[in-house]
Design a protein around this motif. Sequence first.
Motif, mmCIF file in Angstrom:
data_model
loop_
_atom_site.group_PDB
_atom_site.id
_atom_site.type_symbol
_atom_site.label_atom_id
_atom_site.label_comp_id
_atom_site.label_asym_id
_atom_site.label_seq_id
_atom_site.Cartn_x
_atom_site.Cartn_y
_atom_site.Cartn_z
ATOM 1 N N LEU A 13 23.269 -46.811 -2.564
ATOM 2 C CA LEU A 13 23.849 -47.709 -1.555
ATOM 3 C C LEU A 13 22.796 -48.593 -0.891
ATOM 4 O O LEU A 13 23.127 -49.414 -0.035
ATOM 5 N N GLY A 14 21.532 -48.408 -1.269
ATOM 6 C CA GLY A 14 20.463 -49.198 -0.670
ATOM 7 C C GLY A 14 20.010 -48.667 0.672
ATOM 8 O O GLY A 14 19.444 -49.396 1.486
ATOM 9 N N ILE A 15 20.234 -47.379 0.909
ATOM 10 C CA ILE A 15 19.851 -46.745 2.167
ATOM 11 C C ILE A 15 18.572 -45.951 1.936
ATOM 12 O O ILE A 15 18.502 -45.131 1.022
ATOM 13 N N ASP A 16 17.567 -46.205 2.753
ATOM 14 C CA ASP A 16 16.341 -45.412 2.715
ATOM 15 C C ASP A 16 16.559 -44.158 3.549
ATOM 16 O O ASP A 16 17.124 -44.218 4.643
ATOM 17 N N THR A 17 16.127 -43.009 3.015
ATOM 18 C CA THR A 17 16.305 -41.743 3.715
ATOM 19 C C THR A 17 14.953 -41.081 3.913
ATOM 20 O O THR A 17 14.161 -40.991 2.973
ATOM 21 N N TYR A 18 14.702 -40.644 5.147
ATOM 22 C CA TYR A 18 13.433 -40.000 5.489
ATOM 23 C C TYR A 18 13.704 -38.723 6.258
ATOM 24 O O TYR A 18 14.666 -38.638 7.013
ATOM 25 N N GLU A 19 12.841 -37.739 6.047
ATOM 26 C CA GLU A 19 12.863 -36.549 6.877
ATOM 27 C C GLU A 19 11.703 -36.661 7.845
ATOM 28 O O GLU A 19 10.577 -36.954 7.446
ATOM 29 N N LYS A 20 11.992 -36.462 9.134
ATOM 30 C CA LYS A 20 10.934 -36.489 10.136
ATOM 31 C C LYS A 20 11.280 -35.505 11.245
ATOM 32 O O LYS A 20 12.465 -35.239 11.489
ATOM 33 N N PRO A 21 10.273 -34.949 11.887
ATOM 34 C CA PRO A 21 10.548 -34.025 12.994
ATOM 35 C C PRO A 21 11.285 -34.757 14.119
ATOM 36 O O PRO A 21 10.925 -35.869 14.493
ATOM 37 N N MET A 22 12.340 -34.114 14.605
ATOM 38 C CA MET A 22 13.149 -34.694 15.672
ATOM 39 C C MET A 22 13.481 -33.599 16.675
ATOM 40 O O MET A 22 13.271 -32.419 16.406
#
Length: 156
Positions: A13-22
Amino acid sequence: MLYDNLLREAEHLGIDTYEKPMSPRNKGLYGDNIIWINKMIPTRVEKACALGEELGHHHTSYGDILDQSDVCARKQELRARQWAYWRLVPLTEIVRAYKARVSGRHEIAEFIGVTEAFLQDSIDRYREKYGLFVVLDKQYTVYLDPLGVAELFPES
């Protein structure tokens, strides 16, 4: 596996996905074709549920909906969750679990690849929409309270 499939779907879908501490209260965020998943979520199954909801925001939400005291924002949040329920726990998956002789909510959730809480929330939403049961393809009745499936046999 579901998490990986959803990551591929997001990429398609053209979505960048990142995991980051939240913050622990945030499981994920979506904005401008970017999804952030809380890196501190302990399991890929929980991450899949969070990613499903964020994809739901991509498909159903607009604008800034962080202020949940706003009625419009709450409605958009519900729509995104509902999209995730339909996408991650379609009724056909409950039937597939039944055919595989999987029983009990914990085992069904594991079979589908979602958390037990997400499965329950999905079932609750289906019950709000359909009532106590729904018939699929004139072949199966999915009972939503208690959860179960009955196979319908054609009349001879």
